[in-house]
Design a protein around this motif. Sequence first.
Motif, PDB file in Angstrom:
ATOM      1  N   LEU A 107      13.334 127.154 112.934  1.00  0.00           N
ATOM      2  CA  LEU A 107      13.593 126.464 114.194  1.00  0.00           C
ATOM      3  C   LEU A 107      14.319 127.422 115.131  1.00  0.00           C
ATOM      4  N   LEU A 108      13.814 127.585 116.330  1.00  0.00           N
ATOM      5  CA  LEU A 108      14.426 128.469 117.313  1.00  0.00           C
ATOM      6  C   LEU A 108      15.091 127.644 118.409  1.00  0.00           C
ATOM      7  N   GLY A 109      16.386 127.841 118.579  1.00  0.00           N
ATOM      8  CA  GLY A 109      17.146 127.151 119.616  1.00  0.00           C
ATOM      9  C   GLY A 109      17.219 125.655 119.464  1.00  0.00           C
ATOM     10  N   PRO A 110      17.386 125.120 118.225  1.00  0.00           N
ATOM     11  CA  PRO A 110      17.377 123.667 118.074  1.00  0.00           C
ATOM     12  C   PRO A 110      18.542 122.967 118.773  1.00  0.00           C
ATOM     13  N   SER A 111      19.662 123.647 118.959  1.00  0.00           N
ATOM     14  CA  SER A 111      20.777 123.036 119.689  1.00  0.00           C
ATOM     15  C   SER A 111      21.423 124.083 120.590  1.00  0.00           C
ATOM     16  N   MET A 112      20.596 124.696 121.398  1.00  0.00           N
ATOM     17  CA  MET A 112      21.027 125.819 122.216  1.00  0.00           C
ATOM     18  C   MET A 112      20.937 125.471 123.696  1.00  0.00           C
ATOM     19  N   SER A 113      21.970 125.855 124.428  1.00  0.00           N
ATOM     20  CA  SER A 113      21.951 125.696 125.872  1.00  0.00           C
ATOM     21  C   SER A 113      21.608 127.054 126.468  1.00  0.00           C
ATOM     22  N   GLY A 114      20.307 127.307 126.599  1.00  0.00           N
ATOM     23  CA  GLY A 114      19.858 128.596 127.101  1.00  0.00           C
ATOM     24  C   GLY A 114      18.443 128.881 126.658  1.00  0.00           C
ATOM     25  N   GLU A 115      18.083 130.153 126.685  1.00  0.00           N
ATOM     26  CA  GLU A 115      16.737 130.577 126.325  1.00  0.00           C
ATOM     27  C   GLU A 115      16.795 131.712 125.334  1.00  0.00           C
ATOM     28  N   LEU A 116      15.995 131.605 124.298  1.00  0.00           N
ATOM     29  CA  LEU A 116      15.835 132.682 123.329  1.00  0.00           C
ATOM     30  C   LEU A 116      14.515 133.354 123.669  1.00  0.00           C
ATOM     31  N   SER A 117      14.593 134.575 124.178  1.00  0.00           N
ATOM     32  CA  SER A 117      13.377 135.196 124.698  1.00  0.00           C
ATOM     33  C   SER A 117      12.661 136.089 123.702  1.00  0.00           C
ATOM     34  N   TYR A 118      13.334 136.497 122.631  1.00  0.00           N
ATOM     35  CA  TYR A 118      12.689 137.441 121.722  1.00  0.00           C
ATOM     36  C   TYR A 118      13.386 137.391 120.371  1.00  0.00           C
ATOM     37  N   LEU A 119      12.600 137.392 119.312  1.00  0.00           N
ATOM     38  CA  LEU A 119      13.135 137.437 117.956  1.00  0.00           C
ATOM     39  C   LEU A 119      12.221 138.319 117.129  1.00  0.00           C
ATOM     40  N   ARG A 120      12.819 139.218 116.398  1.00  0.00           N
ATOM     41  CA  ARG A 120      12.040 140.103 115.533  1.00  0.00           C
ATOM     42  C   ARG A 120      12.758 140.194 114.198  1.00  0.00           C
ATOM     43  N   VAL A 121      12.004 140.030 113.111  1.00  0.00           N
ATOM     44  CA  VAL A 121      12.552 140.109 111.765  1.00  0.00           C
ATOM     45  C   VAL A 121      11.882 141.273 111.050  1.00  0.00           C
ATOM     46  N   PHE A 122      12.688 142.128 110.451  1.00  0.00           N
ATOM     47  CA  PHE A 122      12.163 143.279 109.719  1.00  0.00           C
ATOM     48  C   PHE A 122      12.186 142.979 108.225  1.00  0.00           C
ATOM     49  N   ASP A 123      11.325 143.660 107.480  1.00  0.00           N
ATOM     50  CA  ASP A 123      11.258 143.455 106.029  1.00  0.00           C
ATOM     51  C   ASP A 123      12.168 144.425 105.273  1.00  0.00           C
TER      52      ASP A 123
END
Length: 141
Positions: A107-123
């Motif tokens: 879940l991205l930003g489920p209780s966030m006041s704002g914007e999540l513009s980018y997410l990257r996960v490395f292995d």
Amino acid sequence: MLYEVKEGQVLADSRDASGKGWWLSISDKNNLLFQMNDGQTLVAWSSDPGTLQTNTQHQASIIIDGGPNIIAFVTDGRFNDGGEHRQFGWGRFSPYFNSPEGSSTLLLGPSMSGELSYLRVFDRALMVLEALTSQRFGRIE
């Protein structure tokens, strides 16, 4: 971008119904708090206090290295070294920590006041220099 920096806002959450998984939230010190739970052990580490401001675009890298069991933050092009608030900029977690695996849904930003513009996960765990390079140029091979 955060419209409000308020304790308890969850930016990303992979926990399942039993609470296993990892999540990223805002703490009471205007900073990021990363936590993970394997059902028996809770691991938590935060960025340096005051790293978040409202109406500002932030970049954060959370380095989790399961070899030496270390967590560290790089925020806005700066390694969080602890400053005057703690001796080190990294924390160790239990070698008995099993896995941060939780829900298959993130879940991205489920209780966030704002914007999540980018997410990257490395292995793999990035080196601090790689995290800094990723934040500055956006490229890691």
